[in-house]
Design a protein around this motif. Structure first.
Motif, short mmCIF file in Angstrom:
data_model
loop_
_atom_site.label_atom_id
_atom_site.label_comp_id
_atom_site.label_asym_id
_atom_site.label_seq_id
_atom_site.Cartn_x
_atom_site.Cartn_y
_atom_site.Cartn_z
N LEU A 1 0.84 -1.20 0.00
CA LEU A 1 0.00 0.00 0.00
C LEU A 1 0.87 1.25 0.00
CD1 LEU A 1 -2.65 1.51 0.14
CD2 LEU A 1 -2.68 1.11 2.62
N SER A 2 1.92 1.23 0.81
CA SER A 2 2.85 2.36 0.84
C SER A 2 3.44 2.62 -0.53
CB SER A 2 3.96 2.10 1.86
OG SER A 2 4.93 3.12 1.83
N ASP A 3 3.81 1.55 -1.23
CA ASP A 3 4.37 1.70 -2.58
C ASP A 3 3.37 2.40 -3.51
OD1 ASP A 3 6.74 0.44 -1.87
OD2 ASP A 3 6.11 -1.53 -2.63
N THR A 4 2.10 2.04 -3.40
CA THR A 4 1.06 2.67 -4.21
C THR A 4 0.93 4.15 -3.88
OG1 THR A 4 -0.18 0.61 -4.43
CG2 THR A 4 -1.41 2.65 -4.77
N LEU A 5 0.91 4.47 -2.59
CA LEU A 5 0.77 5.86 -2.15
C LEU A 5 1.97 6.69 -2.58
CD1 LEU A 5 -0.54 5.16 1.46
CD2 LEU A 5 -1.91 5.92 -0.50
N VAL A 6 3.16 6.12 -2.47
CA VAL A 6 4.37 6.82 -2.90
C VAL A 6 4.34 7.06 -4.40
CG1 VAL A 6 6.87 6.56 -3.22
CG2 VAL A 6 5.83 6.06 -0.99
N ALA A 7 3.90 6.07 -5.17
CA ALA A 7 3.83 6.22 -6.62
C ALA A 7 2.87 7.35 -7.00
CB ALA A 7 3.39 4.91 -7.27
N GLU A 8 1.74 7.45 -6.30
CA GLU A 8 0.79 8.54 -6.55
C GLU A 8 1.45 9.90 -6.31
OE1 GLU A 8 -3.30 6.14 -5.26
OE2 GLU A 8 -2.45 7.67 -3.93
N LEU A 9 2.24 9.97 -5.27
CA LEU A 9 2.93 11.21 -4.93
C LEU A 9 4.03 11.53 -5.94
CD1 LEU A 9 3.00 13.40 -2.77
CD2 LEU A 9 4.43 11.91 -1.37
N GLN A 10 4.74 10.51 -6.37
CA GLN A 10 5.84 10.72 -7.32
C GLN A 10 5.37 11.25 -8.67
OE1 GLN A 10 7.45 6.75 -7.02
NE2 GLN A 10 9.23 7.44 -5.84
N VAL A 11 4.22 10.77 -9.15
CA VAL A 11 3.77 11.20 -10.48
C VAL A 11 2.99 12.51 -10.45
CG1 VAL A 11 3.67 8.82 -11.32
CG2 VAL A 11 1.59 9.89 -10.42
N LYS B 1 -2.00 11.98 9.30
CA LYS B 1 -0.71 11.54 9.85
C LYS B 1 -0.38 10.13 9.37
CE LYS B 1 2.98 11.82 12.51
NZ LYS B 1 3.53 10.48 12.52
N ALA B 2 -1.38 9.27 9.25
CA ALA B 2 -1.15 7.91 8.75
C ALA B 2 -0.63 7.95 7.32
CB ALA B 2 -2.43 7.09 8.84
N TRP B 3 -1.17 8.85 6.49
CA TRP B 3 -0.68 9.00 5.11
C TRP B 3 0.77 9.49 5.11
CZ3 TRP B 3 0.80 13.45 2.35
CH2 TRP B 3 0.98 13.26 0.96
N ILE B 4 1.05 10.47 5.95
CA ILE B 4 2.41 11.01 6.06
C ILE B 4 3.39 9.89 6.41
CG2 ILE B 4 3.87 12.42 7.59
CD1 ILE B 4 1.50 14.46 7.61
N ASP B 5 3.03 9.06 7.38
CA ASP B 5 3.91 7.96 7.78
C ASP B 5 4.11 6.96 6.65
OD1 ASP B 5 4.20 9.10 10.28
OD2 ASP B 5 2.70 7.81 11.23
N GLN B 6 3.08 6.74 5.86
CA GLN B 6 3.17 5.75 4.78
C GLN B 6 4.05 6.24 3.62
OE1 GLN B 6 2.07 2.63 4.42
NE2 GLN B 6 0.79 2.41 6.23
N VAL B 7 4.12 7.54 3.39
CA VAL B 7 4.87 8.04 2.23
C VAL B 7 6.26 8.55 2.59
CG1 VAL B 7 2.77 8.58 0.95
CG2 VAL B 7 3.89 10.39 2.30
N ALA B 8 6.57 8.65 3.86
CA ALA B 8 7.92 9.06 4.27
C ALA B 8 8.82 7.83 4.24
CB ALA B 8 7.88 9.68 5.67
N ARG B 9 9.54 7.65 3.15
CA ARG B 9 10.34 6.45 2.95
C ARG B 9 11.79 6.81 2.65
NH1 ARG B 9 7.17 2.30 0.46
NH2 ARG B 9 9.13 1.21 0.05
#
Length: 196
Positions: free
Chosen positions: A73-83, A103-111
């Motif tokens: 799920l984090s990979d999906t959220l990060v990909a959305e942010l990257q594009v 905050k949960a979204w923030i934690d998931q995309v901070a990689r």
């Protein structure tokens, strides 16, 4: 080429949410954009787990199936942010800070190594070149006041990822003067659109 917008809504209110109204207004100014919408209240994200943390510290080629699933799920959220070219974030202030859903979204995309990295000169964001619009609303907290911990925190987080072009649209103190709050925010959106 059309812009890609990532719209993040986090208000617990599905009806009469000021931040949802504002994010919709911002996105509506870009009718040709491709929009990915994330409703973090209607579709809440999980909190981080031990498997998730362990997976982020494990090189991708060495991750177990459990670790890959933990990061899916984090990979999906990060990909959305990257594009995304533009990130539009609805920020209702709850108890002086950001909602738990956001905050949960923030934690998931901070990689580390993906959206930011550590260097000899300190951390470096890996998502530069993007714009962000924060649509903030509060009942009584004035934006930028000593008790507004939410807006500076979100600015800091976005900057940490390399997103330094951040505009705040504020409908603050809605319990004091809601008409003025909405009017000020709508005017700021119009001015933002004109500037673009």
């Amino acid at each position: 080429m059309a812009q890609t917008i990532l719209q993040i809504d986090a208000s617990a209110r599905s009806q009469d949410s000021v931040t949802r109204m504002l994010t919709a207004q911002v996105v509506a100014q870009h009718p040709d954009a491709s929009v990915t919408a994330r409703d973090l209240a209607a579709d809440p994200l999980p909190h981080l787990t031990e498997d998730w943390v362990a997976a982020t510290f494990t090189p991708e080629n060495l991750r177990t199936e459990v670790q890959r699933q933990a990061l899916a799920l984090s990979d999906t959220l990060v990909a959305e942010l990257q594009v995304a070219d533009v990130i539009v974030i609805g920020l209702p202030i709850y108890n002086f800070s950001v909602p738990a859903a956001l905050k949960a979204w923030i934690d998931q995309v901070a990689r580390a190594g993906v959206t930011f990295r550590y260097t000899e000169d300190g951390p470096e964001g890996l998502l530069s070149g993007k714009k962000a619009v924060i649509a903030m609303a509060s009942g009584g907290v004035p934006e930028g006041s000593p008790v507004d911990f939410a807006t500076p925190f979100l600015r800091q987080f976005l900057g940490f990822l390399g997103i330094s072009d951040v505009t705040v649209i504020s409908a603050d103190q809605m319990n004091v003067d809601p008409e003025a709050g909405r009017a000020n925010a709508s005017k700021a959106i119009a001015e933002l659109t004109a500037a673009v």
